[in-house]
Design an enzyme around this catalytic site. Structure first.
Site, short mmCIF file in Angstrom:
data_model
loop_
_atom_site.label_atom_id
_atom_site.label_comp_id
_atom_site.label_asym_id
_atom_site.label_seq_id
_atom_site.Cartn_x
_atom_site.Cartn_y
_atom_site.Cartn_z
N ASP A 1 -36.88 -42.97 19.34
CA ASP A 1 -37.40 -41.71 18.82
C ASP A 1 -38.90 -41.92 18.61
OD1 ASP A 1 -37.78 -39.19 17.92
OD2 ASP A 1 -36.24 -39.23 16.38
C1 BGC Z 1 -37.70 -36.08 16.93
C2 BGC Z 1 -37.03 -36.11 18.28
C3 BGC Z 1 -37.95 -35.53 19.31
C4 BGC Z 1 -39.23 -36.33 19.32
C5 BGC Z 1 -40.24 -35.86 20.34
C6 BGC Z 1 -39.08 -36.72 16.97
O1 BGC Z 1 -39.76 -36.48 15.79
O2 BGC Z 1 -36.91 -36.74 15.99
O3 BGC Z 1 -35.82 -35.41 18.23
O4 BGC Z 1 -37.33 -35.52 20.56
O5 BGC Z 1 -39.84 -36.23 18.03
O6 BGC Z 1 -40.78 -34.65 19.99
#
Ligand code: BGC
Length: 765
Positions: free
Chosen positions: A292
């Site tokens: 993530d």
């Molecule tokens: C989120 C993800 C997301 C990623 C990219 C993170 O803060 O938890 O679900 O895909 O950001 O935007």
């Protein structure tokens, strides 16, 4: 080449005829044979040089991966393991291996952001179709809708040249306070598993990888970067992992995203237990593990604990991005250094690069993948269909709904959510939609000019001008006090034939929004008081709850009709209007329990939510959602699986093909369903299994089958469910395996988890 040489040879042969005459016929033929061999050899080597194995689509993928790997330098390989911009990672330009481009996910394709900034790149051609939130999809209980959703959003991603869609999310709904529940598929592992598989397949049919997130145990936003989850193995395997497992094993997902939180005191983005032991070891996952954004914290753990690609790390140490700091990622220079000095063997790097290459071969280097489509009417209509099928009719006393236009002269629409844009906000799933029909627009469009539609805001949500640089529709400045807003709505209520209250939560911070959880179960902005006052003024009121979470409804007895309408995307207003006015007969069913109050929920009653000393113990274990209310005999406000229709369904007696099954056999239940009302409609028939006696404690019952059937008014249909021992098994945490224990079971068939219409006992030998 061959012809060219041959022609020259013949030419030479004619010119120097005297040489040829001086040699014997046999010698001449020998020379000719040798010459042809030479030509064939040269020719072959030319072919090989033109199509190296790694580029040859006729070669097996694993062979191509090894060939590509053998041609790459250490630096090129390391570069592939971390981001080069906010949403991309490099390929190998020298070899023609393309970059990877990721996009959020999971409800539409995120607008382009700048290379190294979160703000918009200001493209003018990146306005997408916003699909309904995943809770709404889950509420359709229709796997065809999940396939349609996946195929459509995959086409949008493909057109925008993204090869990884960051979604779907399948974290289990443990508490209604979780700010991200709207991005997930509810509380039940069986429902989420069934719905995630077609979504993944639909996306991937476009040559775009679905990146299933957030693996695992990311069930709250509060302290999401630090919280360590303590959960027993039974709950882990029976509740929190099945949807991920189904996505991997049945959906063949090509990518998975680690979660922010910790499990067993290791961050989930580099977690020995989740990634190495379970995902790769037990499930044979051969896709790529993506972190993530900012979920990586340590180079050695990232190297050894199953991560392949690092994204979004705040390079100056957990605060803000440093421009161009991608070489400071944990899997960048420090990884390279460890490889160069021999502290880490190259085979560890190769393992990761193989997974990244496999991703590329499955997506960008698959020349047969389709081209996609973006912002089309077809996609908007797919979204509308899903939205309408997902809306749940929670209550319909005295058949207030559907509204009959002929009987109406004046409709009062109340509520901030009637006009608020819901495709913007909420965190990383925020979109720049091509258009968004608000509920007020949808209602006005549906009723036309013959009925007066009056709007009163009633309560004020927070001002939102733009989000991540995307402009939100402006709600006109309104400086009136809360009392004035309430008074206006109540005065208008007295003049209206019906009130449609469009309220609920929104995508603002501490509502349905990433990063924080909600503070409580109640509706915000004094909506409860407003609803109670409106009921005093006019009893003919419909409450439309826009949210991805359950909300408390202390006024539930006073309001005759209640709809759960989720966040429904581009076509939200049209979908809501189609249900309100009966163009579509509602068929959504709740994918989670609406508890009356927080204390009724296991996680809140027993738990230490949101954690003590950054630790969150799931004390309720497997008793999540209806498993908890069944066990504790708690009457929920609205049950899991509940959802009414404008028609009625009668269930016959369930029949079984055998009363006793062995562990290798299947068993089939059949039940006849009749549409006894006057409207055609869909019913979702649900099968729950109850283990009557077991060595380990088990939930009272668990969902193990469902079937959505369309029945014309007055018609009947037989619905069958075939299950095997898998549906009877529990996870034995001591033996670390699934066990189907012999004994007595019960099959319960019903219209919701608390509306069981017929049951039958059977035995497993
Ligand atoms: C989120 C993800 C997301 C990623 C990219 C993170 O803060 O938890 O679900 O895909 O950001 O935007």
């Amino acid at each position: 080449m061959f012809l060219y040489l041959n022609k020259n040879f013949l030419k030479a042969k004619t010119k120097q005829n005297f040489i040829l005459l001086s040699i014997t016929k046999q010698q001449y033929f020998m020379k000719k044979v040798l010459f042809f061999f030479l030509i064939i050899l040269t020719h072959r080597s030319l072919i090989v040089a033109q199509t190296p194995v790694y580029l040859d689509e006729n070669q097996p993928m694993e062979k191509r991966i090894e060939d590509a790997l053998s041609r790459m330098t250490l630096e090129e390989k390391v570069a592939m393991c971390h981001a080069q911009s906010k949403f991309s990672s490099p390929g190998v330009p020298r070899l023609g291996i393309p970059e990877n481009w990721m996009t959020d996910g999971p409800h539409g394709i995120r607008p382009e952001v700048a290379w190294d900034k979160w703000y918009q790149a200001d493209w003018t051609n990146d306005s997408c179709i916003a699909f309904p939130a995943l809770t709404c999809l889950a509420a359709t209980w229709n796997t065809d809708m999940a396939l349609l959703y996946g195929k459509s959003i995959g086409e949008e991603a493909r057109y925008r040249n993204k090869n990884v869609l960051l979604g779907p999310g399948v974290n289990i709904y443990r508490t209604p306070l979780n700010g991200r529940n709207f991005e997930y598929m509810g509380e039940d592992p069986f429902l989420a598993s069934r719905m995630v598989v077609p979504y993944v397949k639909g996306v991937q049919s476009n040559g775009v990888a679905a990146c299933v997130k957030h693996f695992a145990l990311n069930n709250q936003e509060t302290e999401r970067h630090n919280i360590n989850v303590v959960v027993d193995d039974r709950a882990l395997y029976e509740i929190y992992l099945p949807a991920f497992k189904a996505a991997v094993q049945k959906g063949n997902a090509w990518a998975i995203m680690g979660a922010y939180n910790k499990y067993k005191n290791q961050w989930c983005c580099h977690n020995q237990y989740l990634l190495n032991d379970i995902l790769r070891g037990e499930w044979d996952f051969d896709g790529v593990v993506v972190s993530d954004w900012g979920g990586v914290h340590d180079t050695m753990q990232a190297i050894y604990n199953g991560l392949d690609m690092e994204f979004g790390t705040w390079t100056d140490g957990m605060s803000k991005s440093k421009t161009g700091g991608y070489n400071q990622y944990y899997l960048a220079d420090s990884f390279l250094e460890k490889l160069r000095t021999g502290q880490v063997p190259v085979c560890e790097l190769d393992k990761k690069v193989r997974n990244v290459l496999r991703l590329i071969y499955r997506t960008t280097m698959n020349s047969k993948r389709p081209w996609g489509a973006f912002g089309t009417e077809e996609h908007a209509l797919a979204g509308r269909k899903i939205a309408a099928e997902g809306i749940v009719l929670l209550k319909n006393q005295d058949n207030v709904l559907p509204l009959i236009t002929e009987k109406l002269k004046r409709i009062l629409v109340v509520g901030d959510n009637a006009v608020r844009m819901m495709t913007v906000g909420g965190g990383s799933s925020s979109l720049k939609a091509k258009y968004e029909i608000s509920p007020l627009d949808g209602i006005r469009k549906r009723v036309g000019d013959n009925i007066q539609v009056v709007y009163a805001r009633g309560y004020r949500g927070p001002e939102l001008k733009s989000y991540n640089g995307v402009l939100a529709r402006q709600i006109p400045d309104d400086h009136r006090s809360d009392e004035e807003l309430l008074k206006e709505a109540c005065d208008e209520a007295k003049l209206a034939d019906v009130i449609i209250f469009i309220g609920g939560l929104n995508k603002a911070e501490r509502q349905d929004c990433e990063s924080h959880d909600r503070r409580d179960l109640g509706l915000p902005y004094n909506q409860d008081e407003l609803i109670i006052e409106l009921c005093k003024a006019n009893k003919n009121i419909v409450f439309v709850n826009i949210s991805g979470n359950a909300v408390a409804m202390p006024w539930v007895k006073q309001v005759p009709a209640i709809l759960q309408a989720w966040y429904s995307g581009t076509e939200a207003g049209n979908a809501i209007a189609s249900i309100l006015f009966g163009d579509v007969n509602p068929s959504g069913k709740l994918p989670f329990t609406f508890f009356e109050k927080l204390e009724d929920i296991g996680a809140h009653k027993l738990g230490d939510y949101p954690g003590i000393n950054k630790e969150q113990t799931y004390r309720e274990s497997i008793y999540v959602g209806y498993r908890w209310s069944d066990k504790e005999n708690i009457k929920p406000l609205f049950s899991f699986g509940h959802g009414l229709s404008y028609t009625t369904f009668e269930y016959g007696e369930v029949k079984v093909d055998t009363c006793e099954m062995t562990k290798d056999e299947q068993i089939t239940f059949t039940i006849e369903i009749t549409n006894t009302g006057e409207e055609d409609g869909y019913e979702t028939v649900q099968l729950y299994i109850s283990d009557k006696k077991s060595s380990l404690p088990r939930p009272v019952k668990e969902l193990k089958g469902f079937s959505k059937v369309f029945l014309k008014s007055g018609s009947s249909q037989s619905v069958t469910f075939t299950i095997d021992k898998e549906s009877l098994s529990y996870f034995d945490d001591v033996q670390h395996k699934w066990i189907a224990e012999a004994g007595e079971f019960e099959a319960l068939i019903g219209s919701s988890s608390t509306d069981i219409r017929s049951k039958i006992n059977f035995y497993l030998q």
